[in-house]
Design an enzyme around this catalytic site. Structure first.
Site, PDB file in Angstrom:
ATOM      1  N   GLU A  62       0.827  -1.210   0.000  1.00 43.98           N
ATOM      2  CA  GLU A  62       0.000   0.000   0.000  1.00 43.98           C
ATOM      3  C   GLU A  62       0.866   1.267   0.000  1.00 43.98           C
ATOM      4  O   GLU A  62       0.502   2.270  -0.620  1.00 43.98           O
ATOM      5  CB  GLU A  62      -0.942  -0.004   1.209  1.00 43.98           C
ATOM      6  CG  GLU A  62      -1.830  -1.240   1.332  1.00 43.98           C
ATOM      7  CD  GLU A  62      -2.580  -1.603   0.069  1.00 43.98           C
ATOM      8  OE1 GLU A  62      -2.878  -0.701  -0.742  1.00 43.98           O
ATOM      9  OE2 GLU A  62      -2.868  -2.800  -0.135  1.00 43.98           O
ATOM     10  N   TYR A 101      -1.744  -8.140 -10.856  1.00 42.16           N
ATOM     11  CA  TYR A 101      -0.751  -8.094  -9.792  1.00 42.16           C
ATOM     12  C   TYR A 101       0.507  -8.907 -10.155  1.00 42.16           C
ATOM     13  O   TYR A 101       1.615  -8.377 -10.199  1.00 42.16           O
ATOM     14  CB  TYR A 101      -1.336  -8.642  -8.486  1.00 42.16           C
ATOM     15  CG  TYR A 101      -2.426  -7.811  -7.870  1.00 42.16           C
ATOM     16  CD1 TYR A 101      -2.186  -7.070  -6.728  1.00 42.16           C
ATOM     17  CD2 TYR A 101      -3.717  -7.786  -8.397  1.00 42.16           C
ATOM     18  CE1 TYR A 101      -3.189  -6.316  -6.124  1.00 42.16           C
ATOM     19  CE2 TYR A 101      -4.728  -7.032  -7.813  1.00 42.16           C
ATOM     20  CZ  TYR A 101      -4.457  -6.307  -6.683  1.00 42.16           C
ATOM     21  OH  TYR A 101      -5.460  -5.556  -6.095  1.00 42.16           O
ATOM     22  N   LYS A 155     -10.038 -11.995  -0.151  1.00 39.13           N
ATOM     23  CA  LYS A 155      -8.931 -12.881  -0.526  1.00 39.13           C
ATOM     24  C   LYS A 155      -9.064 -14.244   0.140  1.00 39.13           C
ATOM     25  O   LYS A 155      -8.701 -15.272  -0.452  1.00 39.13           O
ATOM     26  CB  LYS A 155      -7.611 -12.235  -0.125  1.00 39.13           C
ATOM     27  CG  LYS A 155      -6.396 -13.123  -0.347  1.00 39.13           C
ATOM     28  CD  LYS A 155      -5.127 -12.503   0.184  1.00 39.13           C
ATOM     29  CE  LYS A 155      -3.942 -13.441  -0.017  1.00 39.13           C
ATOM     30  NZ  LYS A 155      -2.690 -12.888   0.511  1.00 39.13           N
TER      31      LYS A 155
END
Length: 627
Positions: free
Chosen positions: A320, A409, A582
């Protein structure tokens, strides 16, 4: 995750300034052809676009609504209408002019789409620079996570957080909801006594007596990064430009877990230049938060599942933080280009982890990323979704969440790793520094990136490197860089020995290995392990109740596949507590693989669903009830 797009619903109405007038107005038909959709938004940025947004918000926690005024300062290229995105908002009235000189405007709300919501179309005079929208949210607004007091640590106060990515900001603010436009914003927020509001902006660190708080975001951001959370929160300073917020019962653990944030900031700045958002704070949200983290500028939102007690899951914080450059500073222009946000961020995250914790840790994290990427590609191929394994996507008429997969990703990050391996790290670091500096506070398409790459690393094409194969091709190209880990090999060999019947070592301890090694160990069984051996491993290692969400979720999936019903009490407790998608998606997907486990999963879900954010329960609804 593939989500269905439901048929558009026809519901057109002309609204006026108050409720009585609304009832008297006749419906106004707006032909679909007159309202265009670009980048999942009705806004026509080339005509009129927001430059600055000023919000005046008040929370009604009993009704679970936000009442507000969204004051848009716009740039008008000479047009007589401006278009905003709204979804399930009650629009009370719209005015033009600055705050001290407002007058009523005519507006229309276009037909409702279950994915995109509706266009809010406001008539303008060409000279108008201010559009003021008076509105309130729905109690079921998709972006808003409302929690009752009993779902918080102390049980004294309710809690609220927002989640705008990808196109949910329109459900709590009338806005031009596309990443293509960047705006500055300010806000005044009134909250109940005892509750502290925080935003992706300048933030207070303690309560005031008035319950009214002011916020400023002076750097331009895309709409999905507009964020708000309100609750019983405390603050701990970690350095001059970093700190952590959490509920009182969790603040000590959060401060300890995230103590290395200052080191991460130093490492990131050493790699790719100054941090340009002034402050980097983290707020730990309740367990219903659907993501590991959300990179809201100045204030990263994170799940409490990161607090494992040993700092083993802080790579999410590195991720992040990396978004402060890739995503927040340089942003994908459309959701088709999402890999520009996440591929760069995973690559940068890995570099931060290497800098702070060493290459061995970074390599293990990269291998896990590659394992998950290969699994995702395998599933997509089985479903006939090879085009979704491209980096550049085509998400027209689809939910942009469909592009938020391991492709963006993992494949994105390994694309960059592979380039680095070809040109050398030193040259590649110069390239990325130049890329961030040249495009800061801008939005880019994949094609913009390719042009920059070809211009600034021309030797790649001279080497015969096929950029198009990575970006527009399916799967993983053969020239992907190889990453190895001796520790992973040892963990996987231990799993293989146990699976093949060799005696279980009697001195296994969870602290002997990192979280990533134990994940490699569990994955090393390839989904098959006799229940008696799982029971024996649990006696030594207590995976089923370890407190580490990564290990527990991996173990539960393996247990479901091997009829290890003895772990169901722990698994139920996990599923009813944790709302992170997730973990929920693989667990419920595995439960849905047989009639018996599906029935049990549905029973658990009845209890768990009220604790989940819409992002999570929409996914689980489809998994459990699409058959």
């Amino acid at each position: 995750m593939i989500k269905k797009i439901f048929p558009v619903l026809a519901a057109l109405a002309l609204f006026s300034c108050n409720q009585e007038q609304k009832k008297e107005q006749k419906e106004v038909e707006i032909k679909t052809s007159e309202v265009t959709v670009t980048n999942h938004s009705y806004s026509k940025l080339d005509e009129v676009k927001t430059l600055h947004l000023n919000l005046e918000l008040s929370l009604d926690v009993d009704k679970k609504i936000i009442e507000g005024i969204a004051r848009h300062r716009v740039k008008n290229a000479g047009f007589k209408k401006v278009y905003f995105d709204i979804k399930d908002l009650n629009i009370e009235k719209v005015t033009l002019g600055d705050k001290n000189n407002e007058y009523d405007a005519r507006f229309e709300i276009g037909e409702y789409d279950s994915l995109l919501g509706s266009p809010l179309i406001v008539d303008l005079d060409i000279g108008d620079l201010f559009v003021n929208i008076y509105y309130s949210t729905s109690p079921s607004a998709e972006a808003l996570g409302w929690l009752a007091p009993e779902l918080t640590g102390s049980g004294k106060y309710p809690f609220l957080y927002t989640q705008g990515q990808a196109i949910l900001t329109r459900s709590w603010i009338p806005v031009q909801d596309t990443p293509e436009n960047r705006i500055t914003y300010s806000a005044t927020v009134k909250v109940p006594e005892g509750m502290l509001p925080l935003m992706s902006a300048t933030n207070p660190t303690e309560l005031n007596e008035s319950g009214v708080y002011h916020f400023e975001m002076k750097q331009p951001i895309p709409s999905y990064l507009l964020a708000l959370t309100v609750g019983e929160l405390e603050y701990r300073k970690l350095s001059d430009n970093s700190g952590v917020y959490a509920e009182p019962h969790m603040i000590d653990a959060a401060e300890k877990e995230f103590k290395d944030i200052p080191k991460m900031i130093d490492a990131a700045e050493g790699l790719y230049g100054d941090y340009l958002w002034d402050i980097y704070d983290v707020v730990v949200l309740p367990y219903s938060f659907p993501f590991g983290g959300m990179e809201n500028p100045r204030l990263t939102f994170v799940t409490p599942t990161l607090i494992a007690g040993d700092g083993s899951l802080v790579s999410t914080i590195a991720h992040e933080l990396a978004h402060s450059w890739s995503g927040n500073l340089v942003t994908n222009a459309s959701w088709d280009d999402f890999w520009l946000n996440e591929g760069f961020t995973v690559y940068f995250e890995n570099r931060i982890m290497e800098e702070v914790y060493g290459k061995e840790v970074a390599d293990m994290l990269a291998i896990i990323e590659l394992q998950e990427l290969k699994n995702t590609i395998s599933e997509m191929n089985k479903e006939g979704n090879q085009k979704d394994t491209h980096l550049k996507l085509n998400l027209d008429n689809r939910n942009p969440d469909d592009g938020m997969t391991d492709i963006a990703y993992g494949k994105g990050s390994f694309f960059l790793k592979t380039i680095e391996s070809k040109v050398g790290r030193e040259k590649f670091d110069v390239f990325i520094n130049g890329y961030f500096n040249a495009h800061k506070f801008e939005t880019l398409t994949t094609e913009d990136f390719v042009n920059y790459l070809n211009k600034n690393l021309p030797e790649l094409s001279e080497m015969g490197f096929n950029t198009e194969e990575w970006i527009y091709g399916a799967g993983i190209p053969d020239n992907i860089v190889k990453v190895e880990s001796k520790k992973f090999e040892i963990a996987e060999q231990l799993a293989s020995d146990i699976k093949e019947g060799k005696n279980l070592p009697k001195d296994l301890k969870r602290k002997d290995k990192t979280t990533q090694e134990w994940m490699a160990f569990i994955r090393g069984f390839n989904g098959e392990l006799e229940k008696d051996k799982m029971i024996a491993l649990d006696k030594q290692l207590n995976f089923k109740n370890s407190g580490n969400s990564e290990i527990m979720s991996e173990w539960y999936v393996l247990g479901i596949k091997n009829d290890y019903k003895e772990i169901r009490p722990e698994m139920k407790a996990f599923l009813t507590k944790v709302g992170r998608r997730k973990y929920l998606e693989p667990l419920y997907t595995t439960l849905a693989s047989s009639e018996e486990t599906l029935e049990w999963g549905r029973e658990v879900y009845k209890e768990a669903r009220p604790n989940y954010h819409a992002i999570s329960f929409n996914t689980v609804d489809e998994i459990l009830f699409s058959k």
